[in-house]
Design a protein around this motif. Structure first.
Motif, short mmCIF file in Angstrom:
data_model
loop_
_atom_site.label_atom_id
_atom_site.label_comp_id
_atom_site.label_asym_id
_atom_site.label_seq_id
_atom_site.Cartn_x
_atom_site.Cartn_y
_atom_site.Cartn_z
N SER A 133 0.83 -1.21 0.00
CA SER A 133 0.00 0.00 0.00
C SER A 133 0.86 1.25 0.00
N HIS A 134 2.05 1.18 0.61
CA HIS A 134 2.95 2.32 0.70
C HIS A 134 4.39 1.86 0.53
N LEU A 135 5.21 2.73 -0.03
CA LEU A 135 6.62 2.44 -0.29
C LEU A 135 7.49 3.40 0.52
N VAL A 136 8.49 2.86 1.18
CA VAL A 136 9.47 3.71 1.86
C VAL A 136 10.70 3.82 0.96
N VAL A 137 11.01 5.04 0.58
CA VAL A 137 12.15 5.30 -0.30
C VAL A 137 13.00 6.39 0.34
N GLY A 138 14.26 6.07 0.60
CA GLY A 138 15.14 7.03 1.25
C GLY A 138 16.23 7.52 0.34
N ARG A 139 17.36 6.84 0.37
CA ARG A 139 18.57 7.32 -0.32
C ARG A 139 18.40 7.55 -1.82
N PRO A 140 17.61 6.75 -2.55
CA PRO A 140 17.45 7.07 -3.97
C PRO A 140 16.83 8.46 -4.21
N ILE A 141 16.12 9.00 -3.23
CA ILE A 141 15.59 10.37 -3.33
C ILE A 141 16.51 11.35 -2.60
N THR A 142 16.78 11.08 -1.32
CA THR A 142 17.50 12.06 -0.51
C THR A 142 18.96 12.19 -0.91
N GLY A 143 19.53 11.16 -1.51
CA GLY A 143 20.91 11.21 -1.95
C GLY A 143 21.09 11.61 -3.40
N ALA A 144 19.99 11.89 -4.08
CA ALA A 144 20.06 12.26 -5.49
C ALA A 144 20.53 13.70 -5.66
N ASP A 145 21.14 13.99 -6.80
CA ASP A 145 21.55 15.36 -7.08
C ASP A 145 20.34 16.29 -7.14
N ASP A 146 19.22 15.76 -7.61
CA ASP A 146 17.97 16.52 -7.67
C ASP A 146 16.89 15.68 -7.00
N PRO A 147 16.70 15.83 -5.68
CA PRO A 147 15.73 15.00 -4.96
C PRO A 147 14.31 15.09 -5.52
N LEU A 148 13.89 16.28 -5.93
CA LEU A 148 12.54 16.42 -6.45
C LEU A 148 12.38 15.65 -7.76
N ALA A 149 13.36 15.72 -8.63
CA ALA A 149 13.29 14.97 -9.88
C ALA A 149 13.26 13.47 -9.62
N ALA A 150 14.04 13.02 -8.62
CA ALA A 150 14.04 11.60 -8.28
C ALA A 150 12.69 11.17 -7.75
N PHE A 151 12.08 12.00 -6.90
CA PHE A 151 10.74 11.70 -6.39
C PHE A 151 9.73 11.64 -7.53
N GLU A 152 9.76 12.64 -8.39
CA GLU A 152 8.79 12.70 -9.49
C GLU A 152 8.97 11.54 -10.47
N ALA A 153 10.20 11.06 -10.62
CA ALA A 153 10.42 9.90 -11.48
C ALA A 153 9.72 8.66 -10.94
N ILE A 154 9.71 8.51 -9.61
CA ILE A 154 9.01 7.37 -9.01
C ILE A 154 7.51 7.54 -9.16
N VAL A 155 7.01 8.76 -8.96
CA VAL A 155 5.58 9.01 -9.21
C VAL A 155 5.22 8.62 -10.63
N GLY A 156 6.05 9.05 -11.59
CA GLY A 156 5.79 8.75 -12.98
C GLY A 156 5.78 7.26 -13.25
N GLU A 157 6.69 6.53 -12.63
CA GLU A 157 6.73 5.07 -12.80
C GLU A 157 5.44 4.44 -12.30
N LEU A 158 4.97 4.87 -11.13
CA LEU A 158 3.75 4.29 -10.56
C LEU A 158 2.54 4.60 -11.43
N VAL A 159 2.47 5.81 -11.97
CA VAL A 159 1.34 6.19 -12.82
C VAL A 159 1.36 5.39 -14.12
N ARG A 160 2.54 5.27 -14.72
CA ARG A 160 2.64 4.53 -16.00
C ARG A 160 2.25 3.07 -15.85
N ASP A 161 2.60 2.48 -14.70
CA ASP A 161 2.39 1.06 -14.52
C ASP A 161 1.10 0.74 -13.75
N ALA A 162 0.29 1.74 -13.49
CA ALA A 162 -0.94 1.53 -12.72
C ALA A 162 -1.94 0.68 -13.52
#
Length: 241
Positions: free
Chosen positions: A212-241
């Motif tokens: 129901s929920h995903l915990v994602v830490g370093r792939p977002i917080t350690g990214a050069d652009d944390p917002l872009a990393a977060f939005e990429a995961i959102v995009g993946e979930l929407v595409r594969d819904a």
């Protein structure tokens, strides 16, 4: 609708110091819905760090993994829920009375504060552990069986769901039903480093399996652009819904 649901499913683990955690919160505000506060940040800063994120509009997963005698766990859950946290964790290994005590503490906080009750979910098997690690502490059976045993114990003692690896998510969904919270750490976008996680999956695979929920830490917080990393995961979930 799908995008809003995807945003609500991602819990950003802020395993950093206060300054960086608040920087990340400001970067992610209006995009992410959940942040996860673990032991390192909470023990350094105390209840004020929960309030800081609540004031910024986030829902807070306070991941302190209570494990003590029932009396202590009841009080700990009550105090943690009173900070405004929306989700708490307790170790399934603490047995039924302790699990029930955690749920009671959360209810007491809601009654005292007049707000919504914090959800309580049980840790099954940590995602850093594998079969040899379990064997080293005397658990000789299959890892999946141990996770299922602890999940059933948690269900029978009033918790709202479990924390498990993505690899157990499908079995947990079948065991606990469609309304259970199944929160999965060990989520790594394709190509991301595993770090100290042993049992992992991509975000879309974890949701497809029943999380129901995903915990994602370093792939977002350690990214050069944390917002872009977060939005990429959102995009993946929407595409594969």
């Amino acid at each position: 609708m799908l995008e809003a649901l995807a945003r609500d499913r991602i819990m950003v683990a802020l395993d950093v110091d206060r300054t960086r955690a608040l920087e990340l919160a400001d970067i992610l505000a209006g995009h992410a819905r959940w942040v996860k506060i673990g032991m390192t940040l909470y023990y350094a800063e105390g209840p004020s760090i929960v309030r800081a994120f609540k004031e910024r509009g986030f829902k807070v997963f306070l991941d302190l993994k209570f494990h003590d005698i029932p009396h202590q766990v009841r009080g700990a859950a009550r105090s943690a829920a009173a900070t405004g946290a929306d989700l708490l964790t307790v170790h399934g290994l603490g047995a039924g009375p302790m699990l029930a005590a955690a749920c009671e503490g959360a209810r007491e906080a809601a009654e005292a504060c007049g707000g919504e009750r914090a959800r309580v979910i049980a840790i099954t098997v940590l995602t850093s552990m594998d079969a040899p690690a379990l064997a080293s502490i005397g658990v000789a059976g299959p890892l999946a069986d141990e996770a299922a045993r602890l999940a059933a114990l948690a269900r029978d003692n009033g918790t709202d769901g479990v924390v498990c690896s993505p690899q157990e998510a499908q079995a947990m969904r079948q065991l606990l039903g469609e309304d259970a919270w199944i929160v999965t750490p060990g989520v790594r976008p394709a190509g991301a480093a595993l770090g100290d996680q042993s049992r992992v999956a991509t975000p879309a695979a974890a949701i497809a399996a029943g999380a129901s929920h995903l915990v994602v830490g370093r792939p977002i917080t350690g990214a050069d652009d944390p917002l872009a990393a977060f939005e990429a995961i959102v995009g993946e979930l929407v595409r594969d819904a």
